[in-house]
Design a protein around this motif. Structure first.
Motif, mmCIF file in Angstrom:
data_model
loop_
_atom_site.group_PDB
_atom_site.id
_atom_site.type_symbol
_atom_site.label_atom_id
_atom_site.label_comp_id
_atom_site.label_asym_id
_atom_site.label_seq_id
_atom_site.Cartn_x
_atom_site.Cartn_y
_atom_site.Cartn_z
ATOM 1 N N VAL A 165 0.805 -1.166 0.023
ATOM 2 C CA VAL A 165 0.080 0.015 -0.055
ATOM 3 C C VAL A 165 0.828 1.366 0.035
ATOM 4 C CG1 VAL A 165 -1.610 1.369 1.219
ATOM 5 C CG2 VAL A 165 -1.945 -1.258 1.154
ATOM 6 N N LYS A 166 1.872 1.274 1.010
ATOM 7 C CA LYS A 166 2.750 2.518 1.070
ATOM 8 C C LYS A 166 3.722 2.532 -0.353
ATOM 9 C CE LYS A 166 3.721 2.756 6.055
ATOM 10 N NZ LYS A 166 4.999 2.401 6.862
ATOM 11 N N LEU A 167 3.856 1.713 -0.744
ATOM 12 C CA LEU A 167 4.819 1.769 -2.184
ATOM 13 C C LEU A 167 3.849 2.528 -3.332
ATOM 14 C CD1 LEU A 167 6.487 -1.866 -2.330
ATOM 15 C CD2 LEU A 167 7.475 0.316 -2.828
ATOM 16 N N GLU A 168 2.805 1.841 -3.391
ATOM 17 C CA GLU A 168 1.819 2.644 -4.320
ATOM 18 C C GLU A 168 1.479 3.903 -4.137
ATOM 19 O OE1 GLU A 168 -1.251 -0.741 -4.358
ATOM 20 O OE2 GLU A 168 -0.309 -1.576 -6.294
ATOM 21 N N LYS A 169 1.121 4.283 -2.688
ATOM 22 C CA LYS A 169 0.799 5.499 -2.362
ATOM 23 C C LYS A 169 2.097 6.291 -2.764
ATOM 24 C CE LYS A 169 -2.123 5.950 1.539
ATOM 25 N NZ LYS A 169 -2.544 5.709 2.853
ATOM 26 N N ASN A 170 3.269 5.924 -2.555
ATOM 27 C CA ASN A 170 4.152 7.073 -2.901
ATOM 28 C C ASN A 170 4.613 6.802 -4.335
ATOM 29 O OD1 ASN A 170 6.513 7.845 -0.518
ATOM 30 N ND2 ASN A 170 5.311 6.137 -0.057
ATOM 31 N N PRO A 224 10.281 -0.589 -16.342
ATOM 32 C CA PRO A 224 10.497 -1.519 -15.570
ATOM 33 C C PRO A 224 9.636 -1.054 -14.106
ATOM 34 C CG PRO A 224 12.071 0.128 -15.513
ATOM 35 C CD PRO A 224 11.234 0.225 -16.631
ATOM 36 N N PRO A 225 9.090 -2.123 -13.279
ATOM 37 C CA PRO A 225 8.465 -1.860 -12.140
ATOM 38 C C PRO A 225 9.245 -1.765 -11.023
ATOM 39 C CG PRO A 225 8.024 -4.158 -12.728
ATOM 40 C CD PRO A 225 8.838 -3.642 -13.966
ATOM 41 N N ASP A 226 8.956 -0.762 -10.074
ATOM 42 C CA ASP A 226 9.944 -0.802 -8.832
ATOM 43 C C ASP A 226 9.805 -1.902 -7.956
ATOM 44 O OD1 ASP A 226 10.482 2.102 -9.321
ATOM 45 O OD2 ASP A 226 8.281 2.417 -9.124
ATOM 46 N N ILE A 254 13.140 2.462 -0.608
ATOM 47 C CA ILE A 254 12.794 1.668 0.569
ATOM 48 C C ILE A 254 12.751 2.635 1.966
ATOM 49 C CG2 ILE A 254 13.479 0.194 2.218
ATOM 50 C CD1 ILE A 254 15.234 -1.238 0.347
ATOM 51 N N SER A 255 13.730 3.860 2.109
ATOM 52 C CA SER A 255 13.486 4.558 2.889
ATOM 53 C C SER A 255 12.263 5.465 3.244
ATOM 54 C CB SER A 255 14.645 5.611 3.147
ATOM 55 O OG SER A 255 15.512 5.036 2.616
#
Ligand code: PXL
Length: 432
Positions: free
Chosen positions: A354-359, A397-399, A427-428
């Motif tokens: 969720v956080k990855l997508e939100k960012n 390329p996906p993250d 990641i941070s």
């Protein structure tokens, strides 16, 4: 890793302790030194030698051993009996891998040991050596055997081993045209060979023993360490530079990738609460060469990054071929997106996705349950299949790519990036 070089100072930095510090630094190990003698020399001429007193030598050794954990020791130039005995009396208390490089004469003609000290060298230093690394000339000098056949080579090795050295590696043998060979007398007897580079240079002997102690201190066998040292020395002769007016000085190019990944791993371990992101199978962090063809072109951590309570630690060393799974995932990604060179695996947690997508990161999924049986049954093909499946329609390329597991398979997230540093940045933002 802390490695100690006990030897002479060479102001040209081609050999001696200065050269060893360069070798250790190029391998990302910390180099400590205790000086036995000061020489004056350059790339053309050997000048004076002034041995240090036993008082300052003992004081140097004490200051090192009272402060540092020493993982490996290399003994080079020792010059006289007093120095030999002082080194022996300190080192006999420790059980650390010791390489003794029995240096006798420099390329430019200087005598590096007094004739009267040879007896004590054999009596005190050879018996405490884990490995002794004479070249052909030094092996002949120590054993008294002229090496001109396989039989005489074995005989010389055996005589030196009987003086007390655990293993003997006789270097720089010309057994075959255009090849240079080393004779390794350890658990077994082996001859290892490499292409010969025809050049006269200053520093190759020191490069061999110093890189070998690095490998031994990592827990590698004598044979593996000799192979490592042979390759390291080959590279350093290949990179030799004419710094002065005389002979070229060996030089090993530093692998920048090594330092970038090392730094990033360090930064990764410092991310707040990062232990919560380490999966059961632990974490690997990889960085590939420009056009990787196999996992041998991918730098990874031999023992992974592991969770120890609430902190994480790097276990093992950075090695090409040090990762299998994460390296395989990276290779699959790099085959389609050539500029992606780094990857790390993290524990699967919904909130991380969720956080990855939100960012604003591009996240893809694959379903391991859908993996064809013939792939599942083929060792090592699941990850490649999964990554290819996840990116088959991607233009960019996906993250990150994740899967939710399967029977007996832990769910996992893999983060990708152009460099290890770019991964740390991704990641941070997400996990702390
Ligand atoms: O390469 C052997 C060696 C070791 N130590 C010192 C040297 C040399 C060769 O010149 O000068 C100090």
């Amino acid at each position: 890793m802390n490695l100690l070089s006990i030897g002479g100072s060479d102001p040209s930095s081609g050999a001696g302790i200065q050269s060893d510090v360069k070798t250790f630094a190029s391998l990302n190990a910390y180099g400590l030194t205790t000086i036995t003698a000061i020489t004056s020399q350059n790339t053309s001429k050997f000048g004076m030698i002034q041995p240090v007193s036993k008082t300052i030598l003992k004081n140097q050794l004490d200051s090192i051993f009272s402060d540092f954990d020493v993982d490996g020791i290399k003994i080079g130039m020792v010059y006289n009996s007093e120095i030999i005995k002082t080194v022996f009396h300190t080192l006999k208390k420790y059980s650390i891998p010791i390489i003794v490089d029995p240096v006798i004469q420099s390329t430019t003609g200087g005598m590096l040991i007094q004739k009267s000290a040879v007896k004590d060298f054999k009596k005190f230093l050879i018996p405490i050596s884990t490995v002794i690394t004479p070249n052909k000339f030094e092996a002949e000098f120590i054993s008294g055997v002229k090496i001109n056949s396989k039989k005489s080579l074995q005989k010389a090795g055996k005589i030196i081993q009987e003086m007390g050295a655990k293993s003997v590696v006789i270097t720089g043998l010309e057994l075959k045209k255009n090849y240079i060979s080393d004779f390794v007398m350890a658990e077994n007897q082996d001859i290892i060979e490499n292409n010969k580079i025809k050049s006269i240079n200053h520093g190759s002997g020191c490069n061999y023993s110093a890189s070998m102690v690095f490998s031994l201190a990592q827990g590698k066998s004598v044979l593996e360490s000799a192979k490592f040292a042979q390759k390291f020395t080959f590279d350093s002769i290949k990179g030799a530079q004419k710094v002065g007016k005389g002979v070229a000085i060996t030089h090993k190019k530093i692998d920048q990738r090594y330092f970038e990944l090392s730094n990033a791993i360090n930064n990764f371990t410092k991310i707040k609460n990062i232990y919560q992101q380490i999966p059961e199978c632990q974490t690997n962090f990889v960085f590939s060469k420009k056009s990787p063809k196999s996992i041998k072109d991918v730098l990874g951590i031999s023992g992974r990054i592991v969770k120890t309570g609430k902190s994480v630690t790097k276990v093992g060393t950075l090695e090409y071929g040090g990762s299998k799974h994460v390296a395989t995932a990276l290779l699959a990604m790099n085959t389609k997106f050539h500029h992606i060179h780094s990857a790390i695996n993290l524990k699967f947690q919904k909130e991380t996705i969720v956080k990855l997508e939100k960012n604003g990161f591009n996240v893809k999924i694959y379903d391991r349950v859908k993996e064809p049986k013939y792939i599942k049954n083929k060792e090592g093909s699941s990850i490649k299949w999964g990554i290819n499946n996840a990116i088959k329609d991607s233009k960019e390329p996906p993250d990150a790519i994740f899967h939710k597991g399967d029977f007996g398979k832990e769910p996992m997230i893999i983060i990708f990036g152009t460099t290890p540093d770019s991964i740390i940045k991704k990641i941070s933002n997400v996990v702390s």
